[in-house]
Write a protein that holds these residues in place. Structure first.
Motif, mmCIF file in Angstrom:
data_model
loop_
_atom_site.group_PDB
_atom_site.id
_atom_site.type_symbol
_atom_site.label_atom_id
_atom_site.label_comp_id
_atom_site.label_asym_id
_atom_site.label_seq_id
_atom_site.Cartn_x
_atom_site.Cartn_y
_atom_site.Cartn_z
ATOM 1 N N ALA A 167 0.847 -1.200 0.000
ATOM 2 C CA ALA A 167 0.000 0.000 0.000
ATOM 3 C C ALA A 167 0.877 1.243 0.000
ATOM 4 O O ALA A 167 0.638 2.208 -0.741
ATOM 5 N N MET A 218 2.604 1.656 -3.405
ATOM 6 C CA MET A 218 1.684 2.011 -4.498
ATOM 7 C C MET A 218 1.149 3.437 -4.334
ATOM 8 O O MET A 218 0.915 4.128 -5.326
ATOM 9 N N LEU A 219 0.946 3.867 -3.086
ATOM 10 C CA LEU A 219 0.590 5.279 -2.871
ATOM 11 C C LEU A 219 1.719 6.177 -3.383
ATOM 12 O O LEU A 219 1.486 7.137 -4.132
ATOM 13 N N ASN A 255 1.895 6.191 -7.120
ATOM 14 C CA ASN A 255 0.869 7.034 -7.747
ATOM 15 C C ASN A 255 1.340 8.482 -7.858
ATOM 16 O O ASN A 255 0.833 9.231 -8.690
ATOM 17 N N ALA A 257 -4.309 11.340 -4.855
ATOM 18 C CA ALA A 257 -3.908 10.159 -4.088
ATOM 19 C C ALA A 257 -4.057 10.373 -2.587
ATOM 20 O O ALA A 257 -4.182 9.411 -1.826
ATOM 21 N N TYR A 282 -0.971 12.916 3.570
ATOM 22 C CA TYR A 282 -0.034 11.978 2.941
ATOM 23 C C TYR A 282 0.995 11.490 3.958
ATOM 24 O O TYR A 282 1.229 10.290 4.099
ATOM 25 N N SER A 309 -7.197 5.305 -4.863
ATOM 26 C CA SER A 309 -7.152 3.925 -4.366
ATOM 27 C C SER A 309 -5.815 3.264 -4.680
ATOM 28 O O SER A 309 -5.660 2.060 -4.526
ATOM 29 N N TRP A 310 -4.844 4.093 -5.124
ATOM 30 C CA TRP A 310 -3.438 3.702 -5.150
ATOM 31 C C TRP A 310 -3.138 2.505 -6.045
ATOM 32 O O TRP A 310 -2.327 1.648 -5.696
#
Ligand code: NAD
Ligand code: NAD
Lengths: 554, 554
Positions: free
Chosen positions: B26, B29-30, B33, B54, B61, B132-133
């Motif tokens: 997660a 991938m965040l 993005n 994102a 963040y 949603s990354w």
């Protein structure tokens, strides 16, 4: 519709008809929602709240029962607006049923579009606990109503309604709790309903004391009781849109005014000039015309409520969207009185409090008596809770499976749930307990005319919260989880979620209960922390609710 | 906004920075993005699709990264419109992250209300895979676009676009895939964009071949290539609302017309009479006026598309709601041409097919090459899939973490996922693989102007399906699950869900993958069975998808 089948009644006792207690519980609670003692119109699958249904149609009902009966402990049944649409392999921590009812994409989230789709057989109205199988009859709302009138008493009348008269309308599935909630708080209630059966039913269930022949007799009885500081509830058959303005015009001495007609659905509110007997036919014949007339009548009704407020009464909207409908009819002052949530309930939500409820799958009232004692043992210091549990034990007639409701907060619900599970495990209860709640809860609903009206930060319409609530309940081990649209206040106006978790005495159930009954009210705490409520931030800090934006670092 | 931090780039390699691979995935991938190779405007946290973000803001963040880094394998992080709002104890089968983005109650589901709430800092636009990354750059849409143009070729031009000219506009994050998809199908594309950077970027990434100085040169290059049956894509800087009508008026020889300007958000579509440089300022200064002018320009644009259709071209809406906006501006024939889903994609949805995608957390392109081989080994008989995988390996430049996409159906996705997990377990891949998909999938979206336009039974607006999809993914062991509103077609027009599942080579991951990648496309099959599609019913029968209403009994 009633294709020859007899009345539905859930199985009782400790023998399984399905393959496990979570499945059995879903099956019994669905059937219980349609028990004639519980449901308003079981022949049409209607449970409460206008047209809130438990299943889309009889073939869907049969298929749900069949699927639940065969469902394995690692399978999940999917229900789409009251119709079973799939069975999928999941795992033992997963819910056994996932439900989505009445949901529509925003631009189509209106009554006309909903009705069009309903006529096509594509959807049904799930209300809150009708389509999610955890309605427990009028008691379900009684505690909330009792709390609300208690808050009114505390705010305006020194802690009791003794010596005051409350005027309200609507004695249906939810509204029928009002007379008893008022008398439990020591007050006098005049309750108007256009349907004589609603009045008779509340008298039969001991929620309403007497029926008056007309407004004159109602007022006479009310004033007598008020002057003697004697609790009394009086039902009177009339159209509220006529009766409330008339009482205002007469200068009736009313201290509190509210309303629970099913105003959220204009086709379920009797317009002026329509006889009650003709209501269903007229609504069917000309839905648009009926809607317009109902809204105009609601405008007159709300105008009179504002009149009572101007005259000094405590007036509030009781969550049926009547202000919104009156405004649609062009009445400018419709929102002059507040909704009951910001007025009385939000402080409770900040503590994760909400309508915790449970039912005894045994069918044995002794099981509820034992759980009542467990609550008294667990929370002896909570005086209002103790009072409620005692009075409920005396005054509340069970409908269907014996059940109880009380409002509990973060850090309380999990303790109660684990205790119940222990009582099942030790054999002190005859069968498992199902533990659920209304969708109207602290962190499970976005509804800008009701639960999230006037949020501190303006986030009334943000609907992420109920969706997170549903997902976190699925992720925590709830037995069934639901997401609904339009409950309470009608199409386009709310999104909300529910969960039910079964205490079957197993260690696994105990683990699930601990997580669900912590995380579910936890959503209420974090939702109100995020909105800037001080009390919620205090609760989070005191009770270790984790809020990433408030944690150190970065 | 860019408070001095350097560009974001996900960690690579097989060393964990978090406490487990699902959390690590997660986190990576965040970050991926927001990698400048991936995101359109990383400094503003904007990933793609207008303003699809994102995370809500930089403090959010940072708090998400912090929370993911410390998150235990039995904890779940809750994200509300890009802000982390809670961490709760769940269990090891539960997702590590639950996300709800941009959701609004129906009556408030409009751009003005959304923008008001966004300005208050209460929400963000998540688009589909931004919030949603699991955005993987322009390749993400390339396969879908390739499939769509392939279907156009099959329907009208004997299976190839060779010898045809396609006219489109919009070379942004999604629309930038169009030129390559057309040339992969053998055709010639003229692509209009008002932003010279969009054109340059697509040339740099080898998605677009050349840039023409103006419409004259564009047409000359296009005709030359078409006549030689040589694939070619030509970018041209212009306002589409001006260029498309002008090409129609000139009688340009165009065979296919579509559009992917960001019409879903009227503040992101350049109106006639506004210079591109002034666009942002004008939109900020007078959002209402800008919206009106953008819609009027879209009406001219759509009117010209209808003109091309009248002249015999194949014309379709490519999922950006431009028909809806044109109708709002009063253009009566806006819906004369179809959306791409009913025209080309729905038959695939009936088989549970949709945009399966995965990324290599190692950062090593060799890992994707190995998974490409695995796909070829698993599905050797699938010729179009094989062709796509081969071409993608040659032509697609990776952006950020190496990734691949291909459309797989029910009974295929789970096999691919389990194979990937085995490859991780055996050490043939350098690090775990994340497996996800677009929200635009067979059973994960309700969007009456796009994915659910013109459903056979009229159930276009029923939004129960994406909510069931999200819940069943949570219940099946996905690593993160999201529910969004308004992606693709804008506020009030869609509700959709996504899931990402991590293949870290463990047996538990294998179990989760089998369930998620069966149940997730299974939603597509049951959704289309319920709507009455014959092909879906066949697929369900052949591949044992359980549909309670079709099972024997009662
Ligand atoms: N405040 C809350 O917590 C809460 C919770 C759930 C529901 N509600 C709302 O409360 C309302 C009532 O719910 P319910 O379940 O009791 O509905 P119901 O349909 O069971 O009962 C409504 C009653 O109103 C009566 N009525 C209709 N029009 C009338 C008129 N013009 N004059 C007099 N009586 C009239 C009907 O005869 C009926 O008895 C609904 O709008 C519901 O959405 C509120
Ligand atoms: N069909 C699908 O599968 C699908 C999937 C996702 C998104 N979409 C939709 O496609 C659209 C494009 O998405 P995106 O991510 O590429 O958006 P984006 O914002 O990255 O790019 C839009 C492009 O359109 C250009 N543009 C704007 N107005 C213009 C005008 N008047 N004339 C010429 N060019 C103009 C912009 O300069 C920009 O390059 C969006 O509406 C999105 O919602 C479609």
């Amino acid at each position: 519709m009633d294709d020859g089948r007899g009345p539905i009644r859930a199985p009782r006792g400790s023998a399984l008809t399905a393959r496990g207690w979570p499945q059995e519980a879903a099956l019994r609670m669905l059937m219980n929602n349609l028990d004639p003692e519980v449901a308003e119109h079981p022949d049409r699958l209607v449970v409460y709240g206008g047209t809130g249904k438990a299943a889309r149609d009889w073939p869907s009902y049969d298929a749900i029962i069949r699927s639940l009966t065969g469902l394995r402990a690692d399978e999940t049944l999917l229900v789409q607006s009251g119709r079973p649409v799939g069975v999928m392999t999941t795992h033992e921590w997963a819910p056994r049923v996932l439900i989505a009812n009445s949901n529509l994409v925003g631009d189509w989230a209106t009554w006309p579009e909903f009705r069009r789709l309903e006529r096509l057989g594509l959807t049904m109205y799930g209300q809150m606990t009708a389509g999610s199988w955890i309605y427990i009859g009028t008691q379900g709302i009684l505690q909330g109503t009792y709390e609300t009138f208690g808050a009114v008493a505390a705010k305006r009348f020194g802690g009791t309604l003794a010596g005051t008269v409350t005027l309200t309308a609507g004695l249906g599935g939810m509204g029928g709790a009002q007379p008893l909630a008022v008398t439990m708080n020591g007050g006098v209630a005049i309750c108007v309903d256009c349907d004589p059966r609603s009045i008779e039913r509340r008298i039969a269930h001991r929620y309403l004391d007497v029926r008056a022949a007309g407004l004159d007799e109602a007022l006479r009885l009310a004033y007598e009781a008020r002057d003697a500081r004697r609790p009394l509830s009086v039902g009177v058959e009339a159209n509220a849109a006529q009766a409330v303005p008339e009482l205002l015009a007469r200068g009736a001495e009313i201290d509190v005014v509210t309303d629970q007609t099913s105003a959220h659905d204009p086709l379920a509110y009797l317009p002026l000039g329509v006889a009650f007997e003709d209501m269903a036919g007229e609504a069917r014949k000309d839905p648009d015309g009926f809607t317009r007339r109902a809204r105009e009548s609601m405008a007159r009704h709300v105008e009179a409520m504002v009149g009572f407020q101007d005259a000094g009464a405590e007036v509030f909207d009781y969550g049926n969207s009547i202000r919104g409908e009156a405004r649609l009819a062009g009445y400018a002052r419709a929102f002059d009185f507040p909704g009951f949530v910001p007025a009385y309930i939000r402080p409770l939500f900040c503590e994760g409090k909400g309508p915790f409820r449970w039912a005894a799958l045994s069918g044995d009232p002794a099981d509820i008596a034992r759980t009542d004692r467990a609550i008294l043992e667990l929370f002896p210091e909570n005086e209002p809770l103790t009072r409620w549990i005692r009075m409920a034990g005396e005054k509340v007639a069970f409908q269907g499976l014996p059940a109880r409701i009380c409002w509990l907060g973060y850090g309380e619900r999990d303790r109660a749930g684990e205790r119940f599970n222990d009582l099942v495990a030790s054999g002190e209860l005859a069968a498992p307990i199902v533990i659920g709640r209304d969708h109207l809860d602290c962190g499970s609903v976005a509804s800008p005319y009701r639960e999230t009206e006037g949020m501190l930060d303006g986030s009334d319409a943000i609907a992420d919260w109920p969706l997170l609530n549903a997902m976190v309940n699925v992720a925590s081990g709830a037995s069934w989880v639901s997401i609904h649209h339009g409950g309470g206040v009608g199409m386009g106006r709310s999104i909300h979620a529910g969960q039910v978790t079964v205490a079957d005495g197993t260690a696994l159930a105990g683990e699930k209960i601990r997580r669900v009954l912590t995380n579910d009210p936890g959503m209420g705490v974090i939702r109100h922390v995020d909105a800037g409520y001080e009390r919620a931030a205090e609760v989070a800090a005191e009770r270790d609710v984790r809020i990433p934006m408030r944690e150190a670092g970065g």
